[in-house]
Design a protein around this motif. Structure first.
Motif, PDB file in Angstrom:
ATOM      1  N   ILE A  84     -18.412  16.369  26.841  1.00 56.72           N
ATOM      2  CA  ILE A  84     -18.105  15.061  26.266  1.00 56.72           C
ATOM      3  C   ILE A  84     -17.444  14.223  27.351  1.00 56.72           C
ATOM      4  CG2 ILE A  84     -16.731  13.802  24.570  1.00 56.72           C
ATOM      5  CD1 ILE A  84     -16.894  16.231  22.786  1.00 56.72           C
ATOM      6  N   ARG A  85     -17.834  12.978  27.430  1.00 56.96           N
ATOM      7  CA  ARG A  85     -17.222  12.071  28.390  1.00 56.96           C
ATOM      8  C   ARG A  85     -16.237  11.174  27.655  1.00 56.96           C
ATOM      9  NH1 ARG A  85     -19.404   9.434  33.548  1.00 56.96           N
ATOM     10  NH2 ARG A  85     -17.774   7.905  33.876  1.00 56.96           N
ATOM     11  N   LEU A  86     -14.956  11.230  28.061  1.00 53.34           N
ATOM     12  CA  LEU A  86     -13.898  10.396  27.503  1.00 53.34           C
ATOM     13  C   LEU A  86     -13.406   9.476  28.607  1.00 53.34           C
ATOM     14  CD1 LEU A  86     -11.883  13.156  25.615  1.00 53.34           C
ATOM     15  CD2 LEU A  86     -13.388  11.464  24.600  1.00 53.34           C
ATOM     16  N   GLY A  87     -13.883   8.244  28.605  1.00 59.40           N
ATOM     17  CA  GLY A  87     -13.514   7.315  29.683  1.00 59.40           C
ATOM     18  C   GLY A  87     -14.104   7.800  30.989  1.00 59.40           C
ATOM     19  N   ASP A  88     -13.238   8.024  31.980  1.00 61.80           N
ATOM     20  CA  ASP A  88     -13.723   8.510  33.272  1.00 61.80           C
ATOM     21  C   ASP A  88     -13.573  10.021  33.405  1.00 61.80           C
ATOM     22  OD1 ASP A  88     -11.004   8.565  33.370  1.00 61.80           O
ATOM     23  OD2 ASP A  88     -10.815   7.631  35.337  1.00 61.80           O
ATOM     24  N   THR A  89     -13.281  10.705  32.319  1.00 57.62           N
ATOM     25  CA  THR A  89     -13.090  12.152  32.319  1.00 57.62           C
ATOM     26  C   THR A  89     -14.205  12.812  31.524  1.00 57.62           C
ATOM     27  OG1 THR A  89     -10.693  11.830  32.353  1.00 57.62           O
ATOM     28  CG2 THR A  89     -11.495  14.010  31.727  1.00 57.62           C
ATOM     29  N   THR A  90     -14.733  13.897  32.052  1.00 63.04           N
ATOM     30  CA  THR A  90     -15.726  14.680  31.341  1.00 63.04           C
ATOM     31  C   THR A  90     -15.107  16.005  30.949  1.00 63.04           C
ATOM     32  OG1 THR A  90     -17.523  13.659  32.579  1.00 63.04           O
ATOM     33  CG2 THR A  90     -18.027  15.734  31.485  1.00 63.04           C
ATOM     34  N   VAL A  91     -15.246  16.369  29.690  1.00 64.12           N
ATOM     35  CA  VAL A  91     -14.689  17.612  29.167  1.00 64.12           C
ATOM     36  C   VAL A  91     -15.848  18.554  28.869  1.00 64.12           C
ATOM     37  CG1 VAL A  91     -13.353  18.651  27.310  1.00 64.12           C
ATOM     38  CG2 VAL A  91     -12.736  16.389  28.158  1.00 64.12           C
TER      39      VAL A  91
END
Length: 123
Positions: A84-91
């Motif tokens: 999942i991409r949250l803003g500029d972070t990918t989890v």
């Protein structure tokens, strides 16, 4: 983008399901509860614009938790991604089964550390 649209978009990206019309009242209740939680934590009378994404994320996480705990969704109905991409972070969501990956997504959405920047002391 409106609040409910943002929550619906996140729910769709994480689960592959849309927020149903029947869940509108439930979503409003969860949203008000999260709003109260944020305002109490930071000691503000309203949620600052800088925390609107936290409000959306926490509402999405709680909505998914409610749907899972009530067994409203079957595992075979859900389309949970591997990341999942949250803003500029990918989890990256690890786990072979759907519920494990969903719990990872919920944990990613429940990050409340950003609220600390807005916290005011009560005197």
């Amino acid at each position: 983008m409106k609040f409910t649209e943002a929550v619906n978009m996140q729910v769709r990206q994480i689960t592959g399901k849309d927020v149903s019309k029947e869940d509108t009242t439930l979503l409003k209740y969860i949203s008000l509860d999260v709003e109260t939680h944020i305002k109490n934590f930071i000691n503000y009378s309203c949620v600052p614009n800088g925390l609107s994404y936290v409000w959306v994320n926490l509402t999405t996480a709680r909505y998914i938790e409610v749907k899972l705990s009530s067994n409203a969704w079957q595992d075979n109905e859900l389309n949970v991604p591997k990341s999942i991409r949250l803003g500029d972070t990918t989890v990256e969501l690890t786990g072979d089964d759907v519920k494990t990956r969903l719990m990872g997504a919920i944990e990613a959405l429940r990050r409340e550390d950003d609220m600390k920047c807005y916290r005011r002391l009560k005197w």
